[in-house]
Write an enzyme that holds these catalytic residues in place. Structure first.
Site, PDB file in Angstrom:
ATOM      1  N   GLY A 108      -8.951   5.719   1.067  1.00 47.47           N
ATOM      2  CA  GLY A 108      -9.625   6.561   2.055  1.00 47.47           C
ATOM      3  C   GLY A 108     -11.116   6.317   2.139  1.00 47.47           C
ATOM      4  O   GLY A 108     -11.908   7.249   2.243  1.00 47.47           O
TER       5      GLY A 108
ATOM      6  N   ILE B 222      -9.857   0.072   2.949  1.00 55.94           N
ATOM      7  CA  ILE B 222     -10.406   0.363   4.273  1.00 55.94           C
ATOM      8  C   ILE B 222      -9.408  -0.038   5.350  1.00 55.94           C
ATOM      9  O   ILE B 222      -8.991  -1.194   5.422  1.00 55.94           O
ATOM     10  CB  ILE B 222     -11.755  -0.371   4.470  1.00 55.94           C
ATOM     11  CG1 ILE B 222     -12.782   0.180   3.465  1.00 55.94           C
ATOM     12  CG2 ILE B 222     -12.259  -0.219   5.916  1.00 55.94           C
ATOM     13  CD1 ILE B 222     -14.063  -0.599   3.381  1.00 55.94           C
TER      14      ILE B 222
ATOM     15  N   GLU C  96      -1.375   6.129  -9.016  1.00 58.03           N
ATOM     16  CA  GLU C  96      -2.343   7.114  -8.509  1.00 58.03           C
ATOM     17  C   GLU C  96      -2.188   8.462  -9.199  1.00 58.03           C
ATOM     18  O   GLU C  96      -1.088   8.947  -9.413  1.00 58.03           O
ATOM     19  CB  GLU C  96      -2.188   7.289  -6.981  1.00 58.03           C
ATOM     20  CG  GLU C  96      -3.163   8.334  -6.407  1.00 58.03           C
ATOM     21  CD  GLU C  96      -3.300   8.311  -4.878  1.00 58.03           C
ATOM     22  OE1 GLU C  96      -3.134   7.234  -4.274  1.00 58.03           O
ATOM     23  OE2 GLU C  96      -3.588   9.377  -4.297  1.00 58.03           O
TER      24      GLU C  96
ATOM     25  N   GLY D  56      -7.905   8.414   7.023  1.00 57.62           N
ATOM     26  CA  GLY D  56      -8.077   8.701   8.446  1.00 57.62           C
ATOM     27  C   GLY D  56      -9.536   8.824   8.867  1.00 57.62           C
ATOM     28  O   GLY D  56     -10.456   8.530   8.100  1.00 57.62           O
TER      29      GLY D  56
ATOM     30  N   ASP E 140       0.850  -1.192   0.000  1.00 57.24           N
ATOM     31  CA  ASP E 140       0.000   0.000   0.000  1.00 57.24           C
ATOM     32  C   ASP E 140       0.890   1.249   0.000  1.00 57.24           C
ATOM     33  O   ASP E 140       1.811   1.353   0.807  1.00 57.24           O
ATOM     34  CB  ASP E 140      -0.863  -0.050   1.280  1.00 57.24           C
ATOM     35  CG  ASP E 140      -2.011   0.942   1.275  1.00 57.24           C
ATOM     36  OD1 ASP E 140      -2.407   1.389   0.181  1.00 57.24           O
ATOM     37  OD2 ASP E 140      -2.516   1.250   2.373  1.00 57.24           O
TER      38      ASP E 140
END
Ligand code: G3H
Ligand code: 13P
Ligand code: ZN
Length: 326
Positions: free
Chosen positions: A229, A272, A141, A186, A87
């Site tokens: 997220g 998640i 990304e 977060g 990740d």
């Protein structure tokens, strides 16, 4: 053994669901993920962050993930579909080291770099990953999520620019693309001033930018899209943590309905982590509050694991829709 994400993504896009990508740092989290995915017949992506590598050691995590395949079979799953994914990889060297260690998939996150540098770095990782004997899948990304991404923290989000995605995918060769459409990492995904309040005083976040997502889908038909997220920050966990002494002011996540909608689109991987942290913390605080003389870690990590498992089952069945797709 572990598998890459190629087939799971192809099936998920066709089937209108998303593969769960759950982070793990320890045995209890891994057990909860595997138990939940075996019980719901779901494929799964086990994610290891840089923070997890620092906390638990990359070698240990790798053997744990490989062991998880045998564990899933022991639990009665005939053909587990489990990927081990890095990740937010931040360098070619890190991706290479994880690939050499047996990871079946990696993310190279060049989203904070200028566009051309992101292209160059992502292509370098893809070239290396794709020439391995077992094809290693790579996630790239484009766009910036607000909040904390490992050591990088961004004040403001920048949505992915739909006009860049085709060029990026073509020039890098990535297998999937993480995008920014309003999610963030977060437990505080939006500032209170970005939200409205319902009658109970609970913060209601602004909706995700589904218009941007659909522009991206038009540019890349059938291409796997990833949402980072994506914790929902369940109010029940926040309340339970606060009831037993925790302080989690201004917590706000992505509502499940929005994730359900995203999962039906080209979004085929949903990340998640925070919700798992909340579930464990809520369960552990309850044990400590109700049984202050408890000091055997199994007596609080056990309930934490059970709560986590329950939560993952709910996600697979009711939110991502991955249940029953093994
Ligand atoms: O992307 C962020 C993940 O939630 C991982 O967080 O670096 O604290 O393990 P971490
Ligand atoms: P959350 O903080 O919303 O759980 O996001 C996790 C994530 O994106 C891991 O890469
Ligand atoms: Zn992330």
């Amino acid at each position: 053994g572990l598998v890459n994400t190629k087939k799971m993504f192809a099936k998920a896009i066709k089937g209108g669901y998303a593969i769960p990508a759950y982070n793990f740092n320890n045995m209890e989290q891994l057990q909860a993920i595997i138990q939940a995915c075996v019980e719901t017949n779901s494929p799964v992506i086990l994610q290891v962050s840089s923070g997890a590598r620092k906390y638990a050691n990359q070698t240990l995590l790798r053997y744990m993930a490989q062991g998880a395949v045998a564990y899933a079979k022991e639990l009665g799953c005939k053909k587990p579909q489990i990927a081990l994914h890095l990740d937010h990889g931040d360098s070619f060297e890190l991706c290479k080291s994880c690939i050499q260690m047996g990871f079946s998939s990696v993310m190279i996150d060049g989203s904070a770099l200028p566009y051309e540098e992101n292209v160059k770095l992502t292509k370098k990782v893809c070239d290396y990953a794709h020439k391995q004997k077992d094809y290693i899948t790579v996630e790239g990304e484009l766009g910036v999520l607000a909040g904390v991404e490992d050591d990088v923290s961004a004040e403001e989000s920048h949505y992915t620019k739909p006009e860049e995605v085709q060029d990026f995918v073509k020039r890098t060769g990535v297998d999937s693309l993480a995008i920014s459409i309003g999610t963030s990492h977060g437990r505080q995904k939006f500032k209170p001033e970005q939200c409205t309040k319902n009658a109970d005083g609970i913060l209601i976040p602004p909706p995700l930018a589904f218009d941007v997502l659909s522009e991206i889908e038009k540019k890349l038909p059938g291409f796997p899209i990833v949402l980072h997220g994506s914790s929902s920050v369940p109010i029940e966990y926040v309340k339970q943590i606060e009831k037993y002494g925790g302080k989690l002011k201004d917590s706000v996540g992505i509502p499940e309905a929005q994730l359900r909608k995203a999962a039906k689109s080209a979004v085929c991987k949903i990340n998640i982590d925070s919700d798992g942290r909340l579930a464990m913390t809520a369960a552990i605080r309850k044990v400590f509050a109700e049984s202050p003389s408890e000091f055997d870690p199994r007596k609080y990590l056990g309930p934490a694991r059970d709560e986590l498992k329950k939560m993952y089952i709910h996600k697979n069945k009711e939110v991502l829709g991955s249940a029953g797709h093994l």
